[in-house]
Structures are given as C-alpha cells and as structure tokens.
Design a protein around this motif. Structure first.
Motif, short mmCIF file in Angstrom:
data_model
loop_
_atom_site.label_atom_id
_atom_site.label_comp_id
_atom_site.label_asym_id
_atom_site.label_seq_id
_atom_site.Cartn_x
_atom_site.Cartn_y
_atom_site.Cartn_z
N ALA A 91 0.72 -1.14 0.02
CA ALA A 91 -0.03 0.12 -0.05
C ALA A 91 0.75 1.28 -0.17
N SER A 92 1.88 1.28 0.83
CA SER A 92 3.01 2.42 0.84
C SER A 92 3.50 2.84 -0.47
N LEU B 265 -6.41 5.33 -4.33
CA LEU B 265 -6.48 5.30 -2.96
C LEU B 265 -7.55 3.97 -2.67
N PRO B 266 -8.62 3.50 -3.66
CA PRO B 266 -9.15 2.23 -3.49
C PRO B 266 -8.20 1.10 -3.44
N THR B 267 -7.25 1.04 -4.14
CA THR B 267 -6.25 0.10 -3.85
C THR B 267 -5.25 0.09 -2.66
N VAL B 268 -5.06 1.28 -2.16
CA VAL B 268 -4.18 1.49 -1.00
C VAL B 268 -5.07 1.18 0.12
N LEU B 269 -6.66 1.45 0.03
CA LEU B 269 -7.50 1.26 1.39
C LEU B 269 -7.66 -0.30 1.35
N LEU B 270 -7.77 -0.91 0.40
CA LEU B 270 -7.98 -2.38 0.20
C LEU B 270 -6.65 -3.05 0.63
N THR C 224 -4.74 -1.97 2.68
CA THR C 224 -4.56 -1.58 4.34
C THR C 224 -5.51 -2.26 5.14
N ALA C 225 -6.84 -2.55 4.56
CA ALA C 225 -7.81 -3.35 4.98
C ALA C 225 -7.25 -4.73 5.18
N LEU D 208 1.01 4.07 -2.95
CA LEU D 208 0.68 5.66 -2.99
C LEU D 208 2.14 6.31 -3.30
#
Length: 177
Positions: A56-57, A106-111, A113-114, A60
C-alpha cells in the motif's frame, strides 16, 4: 517583431473548457487506476510473504511520484517566458492538477490496508483488487464520456474500452505468474 512573438501569442493560457477539465480528471483517474493495478499485480509474488502495508505504501509513493513527474514534465513542456513568481505559480498549478492520479490509487491503498488489518489471503486481495480496479476503469470511462457530452451507448463503449485495460493487466498477471 521576431518570429517567436506570433507563436507566443498563439500559446496564450486560457482556462480549459469545463468538458476538457472532466477529460483531464479521466486521464488522471485512468492513469492512477492502471498504475495501482499494475503495482498490485507486480508487488504480490507467489511464494513470498504477503506484505499489504508495504505494498500500500509503495502504491501511494509511486502514484505521488508519478504525479509530480507528470506535472513537472507538463510544466517544462509548456514553458513560457514570464516572471519567476509566475513560473512558480504555473508549476504549482501543474503539480496540483495531478491530484486525480493520486486519488485514483486510494481504493487499492485502502484495500491493501484493510487486507493487512484483517490478515486476508494475498490471492483473494490481488484478484479482488484487480477486479475492483477494472470496474473502476469502466466507471471512469463511462462517467467522464457522459460528462463531456457523449450519449449513453457511446459512453458505455468508452467504459468498456477503459475496462479492457484492466482486463489486460489481469491477463498479464495470470500469464506472468
């Protein structure tokens, strides 16, 4: 009068037509979503530990770097004479205009992270993320085509064309791994 003066007069900066601003958002949205998909596919290697926070990092950081590089390149390619302060304002504007690219990741980053918080399976996260991004590409294409004035049928075709990019990444991911 020099030969450059008429050319410079033809390069006046005008605010883009509202429909063109939507097309610019689409460019950033599509580019960011494709970038996120490609990174998600590349960062998850079979046989290695799944590191969703790390991934995720990197998604981003790569999106922000790509946005900065793209904005800077646009600024340099359209360089005009003017005061130093004005050039800095134009650079800041060019960099700011890249926000859709970063937001689209961001959807990929949030996925991811989740997935890290929930200790989800790497294969399921990658497959789900690539599917989600393909659906988002369809949405980007169809919505923006509608916003710039295309009719529904043609807008859906634009959405399908954008989704084809996501499908190409899914196929490439399957073939490479």
């Amino acid at each position: 009068m020099t030969e450059q003066q008429p050319q410079e007069e033809g390069l006046t900066t005008r605010p883009p037509h509202p429909s063109h601003r939507h097309a610019d958002w689409m460019f950033g949205g599509v580019y960011g979503t494709v970038l996120a998909s490609a990174l998600m596919a590349a960062l998850n290697q079979e046989g290695e530990d799944f590191t969703p926070f790390y991934d995720a990092s990197w998604v981003l950081v790569t999106a922000a770097t790509a946005g900065l590089a793209h904005g800077y390149a646009h600024h340099m390619a359209s360089h005009r004479e003017g005061s130093g302060a004005h050039r800095w304002q134009l650079l800041a504007r060019a960099l700011w205009d890249e926000w859709p690219l970063v937001v689209a990741t961001l959807p990929t980053v949030l996925l991811l992270t989740a997935a890290g918080l929930g200790d989800w399976d790497a294969y399921d996260v990658t497959a789900g993320g690539l599917g989600l991004n393909t659906a988002l590409l369809f949405g980007w294409g169809a919505l923006v085509a509608l916003r710039v004035g295309h009719r529904l049928g043609r807008s859906l075709l634009f959405g399908l064309a954008d989704a084809a990019i996501g499908l190409a990444i899914i196929v490439a991911n399957a073939l490479i791994k």
